[in-house]
Scaffold this active site. Structure first.
Site, PDB file in Angstrom:
ATOM      1  N   LYS A  11       3.851 -11.056  -2.362  1.00 15.96           N
ATOM      2  CA  LYS A  11       3.627  -9.939  -1.440  1.00 15.96           C
ATOM      3  C   LYS A  11       3.456 -10.423   0.011  1.00 15.96           C
ATOM      4  O   LYS A  11       3.249 -11.621   0.260  1.00 15.96           O
ATOM      5  CB  LYS A  11       2.409  -9.146  -1.927  1.00 15.96           C
ATOM      6  CG  LYS A  11       2.611  -8.497  -3.312  1.00 15.96           C
ATOM      7  CD  LYS A  11       1.384  -7.678  -3.705  1.00 15.96           C
ATOM      8  CE  LYS A  11       1.588  -6.921  -5.003  1.00 15.96           C
ATOM      9  NZ  LYS A  11       0.395  -6.078  -5.328  1.00 15.96           N
ATOM     10  N   TYR A  51       6.751   1.971  -6.189  1.00 14.14           N
ATOM     11  CA  TYR A  51       5.372   2.275  -6.599  1.00 14.14           C
ATOM     12  C   TYR A  51       5.167   3.762  -6.904  1.00 14.14           C
ATOM     13  O   TYR A  51       4.033   4.245  -6.870  1.00 14.14           O
ATOM     14  CB  TYR A  51       4.390   1.805  -5.526  1.00 14.14           C
ATOM     15  CG  TYR A  51       4.150   0.303  -5.550  1.00 14.14           C
ATOM     16  CD1 TYR A  51       3.466  -0.297  -6.611  1.00 14.14           C
ATOM     17  CD2 TYR A  51       4.585  -0.516  -4.521  1.00 14.14           C
ATOM     18  CE1 TYR A  51       3.236  -1.669  -6.643  1.00 14.14           C
ATOM     19  CE2 TYR A  51       4.363  -1.891  -4.548  1.00 14.14           C
ATOM     20  CZ  TYR A  51       3.684  -2.453  -5.615  1.00 14.14           C
ATOM     21  OH  TYR A  51       3.450  -3.811  -5.643  1.00 14.14           O
ATOM     22  N   ASN A 114      -3.148  -8.511  -2.528  1.00 13.90           N
ATOM     23  CA  ASN A 114      -3.477  -9.409  -3.632  1.00 13.90           C
ATOM     24  C   ASN A 114      -2.346 -10.371  -4.034  1.00 13.90           C
ATOM     25  O   ASN A 114      -2.251 -10.775  -5.185  1.00 13.90           O
ATOM     26  CB  ASN A 114      -4.011  -8.612  -4.835  1.00 13.90           C
ATOM     27  CG  ASN A 114      -3.002  -7.607  -5.352  1.00 13.90           C
ATOM     28  OD1 ASN A 114      -1.896  -7.513  -4.837  1.00 13.90           O
ATOM     29  ND2 ASN A 114      -3.386  -6.872  -6.379  1.00 13.90           N
ATOM     30  N   HIS A 117       2.755  -9.504  -7.412  1.00 11.57           N
ATOM     31  CA  HIS A 117       2.959  -8.423  -8.386  1.00 11.57           C
ATOM     32  C   HIS A 117       3.408  -9.041  -9.699  1.00 11.57           C
ATOM     33  O   HIS A 117       4.117 -10.052  -9.696  1.00 11.57           O
ATOM     34  CB  HIS A 117       4.064  -7.472  -7.892  1.00 11.57           C
ATOM     35  CG  HIS A 117       4.518  -6.495  -8.935  1.00 11.57           C
ATOM     36  ND1 HIS A 117       3.828  -5.334  -9.207  1.00 11.57           N
ATOM     37  CD2 HIS A 117       5.570  -6.520  -9.805  1.00 11.57           C
ATOM     38  CE1 HIS A 117       4.445  -4.692 -10.197  1.00 11.57           C
ATOM     39  NE2 HIS A 117       5.513  -5.386 -10.571  1.00 11.57           N
ATOM     40  N   GLU A 128      11.977  -2.773 -13.043  1.00  8.41           N
ATOM     41  CA  GLU A 128      11.660  -3.377 -11.741  1.00  8.41           C
ATOM     42  C   GLU A 128      12.685  -4.461 -11.362  1.00  8.41           C
ATOM     43  O   GLU A 128      13.065  -4.574 -10.194  1.00  8.41           O
ATOM     44  CB  GLU A 128      10.233  -3.937 -11.776  1.00  8.41           C
ATOM     45  CG  GLU A 128       9.196  -2.829 -11.884  1.00  8.41           C
ATOM     46  CD  GLU A 128       7.789  -3.327 -12.153  1.00  8.41           C
ATOM     47  OE1 GLU A 128       6.882  -2.477 -12.254  1.00  8.41           O
ATOM     48  OE2 GLU A 128       7.571  -4.563 -12.277  1.00  8.41           O
TER      49      GLU A 128
HETATM   50  N1  UDP Z   1      -4.117  -1.423  -5.368  1.00  2.70           N
HETATM   51  C1  UDP Z   1      -4.955  -1.088  -4.320  1.00  2.70           C
HETATM   52  N2  UDP Z   1      -6.195  -0.559  -4.614  1.00  2.70           N
HETATM   53  C2  UDP Z   1      -6.618  -0.356  -5.895  1.00  2.70           C
HETATM   54  C3  UDP Z   1      -5.753  -0.705  -6.951  1.00  2.70           C
HETATM   55  C4  UDP Z   1      -4.507  -1.228  -6.652  1.00  2.70           C
HETATM   56  O1  UDP Z   1      -4.612  -1.242  -3.159  1.00  2.70           O
HETATM   57  O2  UDP Z   1      -7.744   0.124  -6.093  1.00  2.70           O
HETATM   58  C5  UDP Z   1      -2.788  -1.993  -5.070  1.00  2.70           C
HETATM   59  C6  UDP Z   1      -2.727  -3.499  -5.351  1.00  2.70           C
HETATM   60  O3  UDP Z   1      -1.866  -4.110  -4.378  1.00  2.70           O
HETATM   61  C7  UDP Z   1      -2.131  -3.536  -6.733  1.00  2.70           C
HETATM   62  C8  UDP Z   1      -1.122  -2.374  -6.672  1.00  2.70           C
HETATM   63  O4  UDP Z   1      -1.796  -1.386  -5.909  1.00  2.70           O
HETATM   64  O5  UDP Z   1      -1.530  -4.776  -7.026  1.00  2.70           O
HETATM   65  C9  UDP Z   1      -0.718  -1.800  -8.000  1.00  2.70           C
HETATM   66  O6  UDP Z   1      -1.886  -1.458  -8.733  1.00  2.70           O
HETATM   67  P1  UDP Z   1      -2.023  -1.799 -10.275  1.00  2.70           P
HETATM   68  O7  UDP Z   1      -3.206  -1.065 -10.788  1.00  2.70           O
HETATM   69  O8  UDP Z   1      -0.712  -1.576 -10.958  1.00  2.70           O
HETATM   70  O9  UDP Z   1      -2.405  -3.360 -10.265  1.00  2.70           O
HETATM   71  P2  UDP Z   1      -1.555  -4.639 -10.712  1.00  2.70           P
HETATM   72  O10 UDP Z   1      -0.677  -4.232 -11.865  1.00  2.70           O
HETATM   73  O11 UDP Z   1      -0.769  -5.081  -9.500  1.00  2.70           O
HETATM   74  O12 UDP Z   1      -2.585  -5.666 -11.107  1.00  2.70           O
HETATM   75 MG    MG Z   2       0.640  -2.688 -12.040  1.00  4.88          MG
END
Ligand code: UDP
Ligand code: MG
Length: 140
Positions: A11, A51, A114, A117, A128
């Site tokens: 990212k 997303y 974070n 992905h 994806e």
């Molecule tokens: N995200 C965020 N706030 C939150 C949860 C998620 O900004 O409270 C963002 C973060 O970048 C995350 C992405 O949205 O990686 C997708 O969320 P998901 O729950 O799918 O997490 P992941 O699968 O990436 O661990």
């Molecule tokens: Mg996710």
């Protein structure tokens, strides 16, 4: 049977922090083979579509803004049990909760920014991967 491919993005925060090399090293050290990879900058429309599943979540606008703030690396990875093993390698969404030694524990700034992905299912890994790569760009 579990699938052998997953999809990842490095990212914008991790690209900006010059961690592309460090993260790719961790990925290949963990036994993943890169089947397709490119540097690209997502448009707002592309990030919204990628997303779309999160479109009702409160963080959606911020997420789209962040994911379009700079270039990303998109890649298709291969390994036995790819989806689950890659989620283990990257750690929890929130780096404060990510296990020691995981990519997010090492390189993520916050739950939003974070670093990486990782697909959450075989089905989403395929969707994806197809979103970012035409079949001809994926090594057999
Ligand atoms: N995200 C965020 N706030 C939150 C949860 C998620 O900004 O409270 C963002 C973060 O970048 C995350 C992405 O949205 O990686 C997708 O969320 P998901 O729950 O799918 O997490 P992941 O699968 O990436 O661990
Ligand atoms: Mg996710």
């Amino acid at each position: 049977m579990t699938g052998t491919r997953t999809f990842t993005m490095i990212k914008p925060d991790a690209v900006e922090d010059k961690n592309i090399g460090n993260i790719l090293q961790m990925i290949t050290d963990a036994g993943f083979t890169i089947k397709a990879m490119k540097l690209r900058r997502l448009s707002t429309e592309q990030a919204q579509e990628f997303y779309a599943i999160h479109s009702e979540r409160p963080f959606y606008g911020e997420l789209v803004e962040y994911m379009t703030s700079g270039p990303i690396i998109a890649a298709i990875l291969e390994k036995d049990n790819a989806v689950e093993d890659f989620r283990t390698l990257i750690g929890a969404t929130n780096p404060a909760e990510a296990a020691e030694g995981t990519i997010r524990a090492k390189y993520a700034e916050s739950i939003g920014r974070n670093a990486v992905h990782g697909s959450d299912s075989d089905e989403n890994a395929e969707i994806e991967g197809n979103f970012h790569f035409p079949v001809a760009e994926v090594v057999a």
